[in-house]
Design a protein around this motif. Structure first.
Motif, short mmCIF file in Angstrom:
data_model
loop_
_atom_site.label_atom_id
_atom_site.label_comp_id
_atom_site.label_asym_id
_atom_site.label_seq_id
_atom_site.Cartn_x
_atom_site.Cartn_y
_atom_site.Cartn_z
N ASP A 1 43.53 50.61 44.42
CA ASP A 1 43.46 50.25 42.92
C ASP A 1 43.69 51.36 42.14
OD1 ASP A 1 42.34 47.75 43.92
OD2 ASP A 1 40.40 48.10 42.95
N GLU B 1 39.04 49.28 36.49
CA GLU B 1 40.38 48.75 37.23
C GLU B 1 41.65 48.18 36.50
OE1 GLU B 1 39.89 45.94 40.60
OE2 GLU B 1 41.94 45.00 40.00
N THR C 1 45.86 46.34 41.12
CA THR C 1 45.29 46.35 42.45
C THR C 1 47.11 46.34 43.34
OG1 THR C 1 43.35 45.56 42.73
CG2 THR C 1 44.58 45.10 44.56
MG MG Z 1 41.77 43.87 42.05
#
Ligand code: MG
Ligand code: ATP
Length: 424
Positions: free
Chosen positions: A340, A347, A350
């Motif tokens: 990530d 975040e 990903t």
């Molecule tokens: Mg994610």
């Protein structure tokens, strides 16, 4: 002398009885228009009818003036009311009275007239520009993939169902299958900027039900580090680009962008150790929750002086079936070649190397209790030759939010969608 013509919204009106000033504005400028009662009584009376936020057009003389804000004023000879605004306007856009977010969105066409909002969307537009520039310059092909799909790749529970003539269809929750398909189609590198739909009933400051994804996929990689290298170059390019090309907007929004030299890569195991030192215990097989993610961001900032960090080596149990696993296990856990990217404790991406070996892929699907029929097409697509590949998905709205320190991701979206909000 040539006459000067200008148009704009009436932003301010100051009436001194025999003299009246209008400040008009558009996206690019603000100007002062001065009406004199004695010199031009008809025009003065006409101007008195005008309400704030009306749009007018004037032709007149542009005269130097020390008192006027940009060194000149306009003495009008003709005045045309293009659109008379109803009074009062339901939002105060001068910044004196704050309105709640809901009414701001209901009247978004008025809300967007503030300098702050204009700045946000100018920066967002520049992020898109930096994104296409970066990927184009690095040999990626810009693709568009279907948003009406017959099924998803991620969890089925996040799919919006739609009626497609006599059939059931869904809104795409990720272009995952398609970007991998283009790699299988012989393209070395692809990227897409497009809408992503997620039927998540979350009410956080970082989730939308419709967002703009920036998705990339690249072939012929050695491992997930190649993807991280590229992503690192990309995000630093964006930060540099905005810092350089959006100075005025950053000033309006009081934002200072810090660009780290390198983005640290920290394994999940190491991250948990660091968190433990700060009193936050995360069980072995668990992911960081949003609170831990935030704290982790702070720790990295303190230790490495970076707002950005790659968190690596997620356990397979927390990742989708198509993430490739490493051969060795860590603490008995099966570890993926995934990561990530975290920015200011949230975040933004990903990514992973994808499992392209169909036999292993099938085993991973069974481990996730998926039926092989369900993903038949996906497996087939990888069965006729495909290079080792990997990629990542990023959220444009989140990047904009975090870069500009906005409280809510919705501030970075023109017309946000959440579980309740479906209009305007
Ligand atoms: Mg994610
Ligand atoms: P989160 O854990 O924050 O819910 P996710 O892991 O479900 O995100 P991914 O499937 O990894 O999200 O999607 C890739 C990127 O797309 C995320 O890193 C984020 O930047 C963005 N994104 C994902 N879901 C949303 C959402 N609901 N609203 C806005 N952006 C999102």
């Amino acid at each position: 002398m040539e006459k000067y013509k200008t148009q704009g919204y009436v932003f301010e009106i100051r009436n001194f009885g025999n003299l009246m000033f209008f400040i008009i504005r558009d996206q690019y400028k603000k100007e002062q228009i001065t009406f004199f009662k004695k010199e031009n009584p008809d025009l003065f009376n006409e101007a008195k009818k005008i309400t704030k936020e009306s749009v007018i057009s004037v032709i007149g003389e542009k005269k130097e003036s020390e008192q006027a804000m940009n060194g000149y004023e306009i003495i009008p000879e003709t005045l045309e009311i293009i659109s008379l605004a109803e009074a009062p306007v339901p939002l105060d856009i001068s910044g004196k009275i704050e309105s709640n977010f809901d009414s701001r969105i209901n009247y978004r066409y008025i809300d967007l007239r503030t300098p702050e909002n204009l700045a946000i969307f100018k920066v967002r537009s520049k992020i898109v520009r930096a994104t296409t520039e970066f990927f184009d310059n690095n040999g990626f092909i810009n693709i568009n993939t279907p948003k009406i799909v017959s099924n998803g790749v991620e969890s089925g529970s996040e799919l919006f169902e739609i009626k497609y003539f006599e059939k059931k269809a869904y809104l795409s929750q990720s272009p995952q299958i398609y970007k991998q398909m283009m790699i299988a189609g012989g393209f070395n590198k692809v990227y897409e900027i497009g809408e992503v739909f997620r039927a998540e009933k979350s009410h956080t400051t970082r989730h939308l039900t419709e967002f703009t994804g920036i998705d990339m996929e690249m072939g012929y990689i050695s491992d997930e580090n190649d993807v991280m290298d590229l992503l690192e170059k990309y995000i630093l390019y964006v930060l540099d680009y905005i810092k350089e090309n959006s100075k005025q907007e950053l000033e309006i929004l009081k934002v200072n962008i810090e660009v780290p030299e390198k983005i640290p890569r920290i394994t999940m195991a190491k991250a948990k150790e660091l968190l433990k030192e700060k009193g936050k215990n995360i069980p072995e097989n668990e992911d960081l929750d949003s609170e831990a993610e935030k704290l982790f961001g702070e720790i990295v900032k303190e230790k490495y002086n970076s707002d950005l960090v790659f968190l690596t080596e997620f356990p397979f149990s927390k990742r989708p079936f198509y993430h490739m696993c490493k051969d060795e296990r860590i603490n008995d856990l099966k570890i993926t070649k995934s990561f990530d990217l975290i920015y200011k404790g949230c975040e933004i991406s990903t990514g992973a190397q994808r499992e392209h070996r169909v036999e292993i892929l099938k085993k991973q699907m069974l481990e996730k209790d998926m039926s092989l029929e369900q993903m038949d097409y996906y497996v087939k697509m990888l069965s006729y030759g495909v290079p080792a590949h990997g990629g990542a998905g990023l959220g444009l709205d989140r990047i904009t939010q975090l870069l500009l320190n906005l409280q809510n991701v919705k501030e970075a979206v023109l017309l946000p969608r959440d579980p309740e909000k479906l209009t305007p």
